[in-house]
Design an enzyme around this catalytic site. Structure first.
Site, PDB file in Angstrom:
ATOM      1  N   GLY A   1      -1.520  -3.335 -13.990  1.00 16.48           N
ATOM      2  CA  GLY A   1      -2.636  -4.084 -14.554  1.00 16.48           C
ATOM      3  C   GLY A   1      -2.466  -5.574 -14.353  1.00 16.48           C
ATOM      4  O   GLY A   1      -2.666  -6.075 -13.250  1.00 16.48           O
TER       5      GLY A   1
ATOM      6  N   SER B   1       3.194  -2.148  -9.399  1.00 17.42           N
ATOM      7  CA  SER B   1       2.324  -3.318  -9.324  1.00 17.42           C
ATOM      8  C   SER B   1       2.745  -4.344 -10.385  1.00 17.42           C
ATOM      9  O   SER B   1       3.883  -4.801 -10.378  1.00 17.42           O
ATOM     10  CB  SER B   1       0.867  -2.874  -9.464  1.00 17.42           C
ATOM     11  N   TRP B   2       1.847  -4.702 -11.315  1.00 10.27           N
ATOM     12  CA  TRP B   2       2.236  -5.636 -12.366  1.00 10.27           C
ATOM     13  C   TRP B   2       3.488  -5.150 -13.098  1.00 10.27           C
ATOM     14  O   TRP B   2       4.333  -5.948 -13.523  1.00 10.27           O
ATOM     15  CB  TRP B   2       1.096  -5.832 -13.369  1.00 10.27           C
TER      16      TRP B   2
ATOM     17  N   ASP C   1      -0.734  -2.756   2.300  1.00 14.09           N
ATOM     18  CA  ASP C   1      -1.078  -3.333   0.990  1.00 14.09           C
ATOM     19  C   ASP C   1      -1.516  -4.778   1.188  1.00 14.09           C
ATOM     20  O   ASP C   1      -0.708  -5.698   1.154  1.00 14.09           O
ATOM     21  CB  ASP C   1       0.131  -3.259   0.054  1.00 14.09           C
TER      22      ASP C   1
ATOM     23  N   HIS D   1      -1.845  -0.086  -1.654  1.00 13.64           N
ATOM     24  CA  HIS D   1      -1.245  -0.488  -2.930  1.00 13.64           C
ATOM     25  C   HIS D   1      -0.909   0.746  -3.745  1.00 13.64           C
ATOM     26  O   HIS D   1      -1.582   1.106  -4.699  1.00 13.64           O
ATOM     27  CB  HIS D   1      -2.233  -1.393  -3.675  1.00 13.64           C
TER      28      HIS D   1
END
Length: 309
Positions: free
Chosen positions: A39, A111-112, A264, A291
């Site tokens: 996120g 990711s985050w 990505d 991603h």
């Protein structure tokens, strides 16, 4: 008895009026793996349950403050947004570890979640047995500039719509304008900004094989929570993202596997490469995906099996 179902779950009260939803599956006495979602604001799913042997190991996840099943949602308490920072979340992770009585754990993220995992490991290396990072980000100023500004060279039509969807002061960065709009007193302004942000998110992950629009960006309140938290964190470069590569010495001796997609474009592989070069002993696996995706997930699962014994 170990089970695929949650064996421990609940809400943990942490500072600033937040209660974090968490769950732990598998053997409560076995080596632990923590899964950090992306996120910021996407909330935790169930995929973490499939990355362990539930008879020997345990897997823990939680919804980060302000999203998912944690309380309150950021969109319901915008007055708490300024207290939602990476250092605060690092403290949340430590509080959860202590609550569950876990001494050390492998920390994974996507990711985050990789930024948060790195920040936590650098703050508490003695509590980390290893790192497994998928779609590596550090949320640096340069990464934010790429995904919100420079990537307009790749998607010029869509970027023009994205940049023009919110009011900007002269010279104001796009991400700052969105961060301001998603906490505007006018609910219509907030909703409009969140929808426009979601459209851009769908665009810049669209080059990965098998891509489909992400339903989270088309469903309220999930979309609004995501847009509010992503723009807040990105406008502040992840509250320390520029420092992560400078502090890789704190990861010395920790095993780490970095999994990244060659396609990505949202977060080019150069970030994972730079981290790998700065972190002796880390392993970089580059897959032919965007991603995240099934090959990346499989590589992360194998990394967990190697590190968690």
């Amino acid at each position: 008895m170990p089970s695929e179902l949650p064996v421990r779950s609940g809400h943990l009260r942490v500072p600033d009026g937040n209660e974090l939803y968490y769950e732990a599956v598998g053997n409560p006495d076995g080596p632990a793996v923590l899964s950090l979602h992306g996120g910021p604001g996407s909330g935790a799913g169930r995929a973490h349950r499939r990355r362990i042997d539930p008879g020997r190991q345990q897997s823990v996840t939680f919804d980060q403050r302000g999203c998912g099943r944690s309380r309150p949602l950021v969109t319901d308490r915008l007055d708490l947004l300024d207290r939602n920072t990476t250092p605060a979340q690092v403290d949340d992770i430590e509080a959860l570890r202590q609550h569950l009585g876990i001494d050390r754990w492998m920390v994974t993220g996507a990711s985050w979640g990789t930024t948060l995992a790195l920040a936590y490991a650098q703050a508490h290396p003695e509590r980390v047995s290893g790192l497994g990072l998928l779609a590596v980000t550090t949320t640096s100023t340069a990464e934010v500039e790429w995904v919100t500004e420079s990537m307009g060279r790749v998607f010029p039509e869509e970027w023009e719509l994205f940049a023009g969807a919110v009011e900007r002061a002269p010279g104001e960065r796009v991400v700052d304008a969105y961060a301001r709009a998603t906490r505007d007193p006018d609910a219509d302004v907030r909703r409009h900004a969140a929808a426009a942000w979601g459209r851009w998110e769908d665009v810049h992950v669209s080059l990965g094989p098998g891509w489909r629009p992400d339903p989270r960006w088309h469903t309220s309140p999930t979309r609004d929570v995501l847009a509010t938290l992503v723009t807040h964190y990105w406008a502040h470069s992840g509250f320390g993202g520029d420092d992560i590569l400078r502090r890789t010495d704190r990861l010395a001796g920790l095993p780490g596997v970095l999994v990244h997609g060659r396609r990505d474009i949202s977060g080019p592989v150069v970030t994972a490469w730079g981290l790998h070069r700065a972190w002796p002993g880390s392993e970089l696996i580059v897959v032919d995906e965007g991603h995240g995706g099934p090959a990346s997930t499989a590589a992360l699962t194998r990394a967990v099996a190697r590190i968690v014994v």
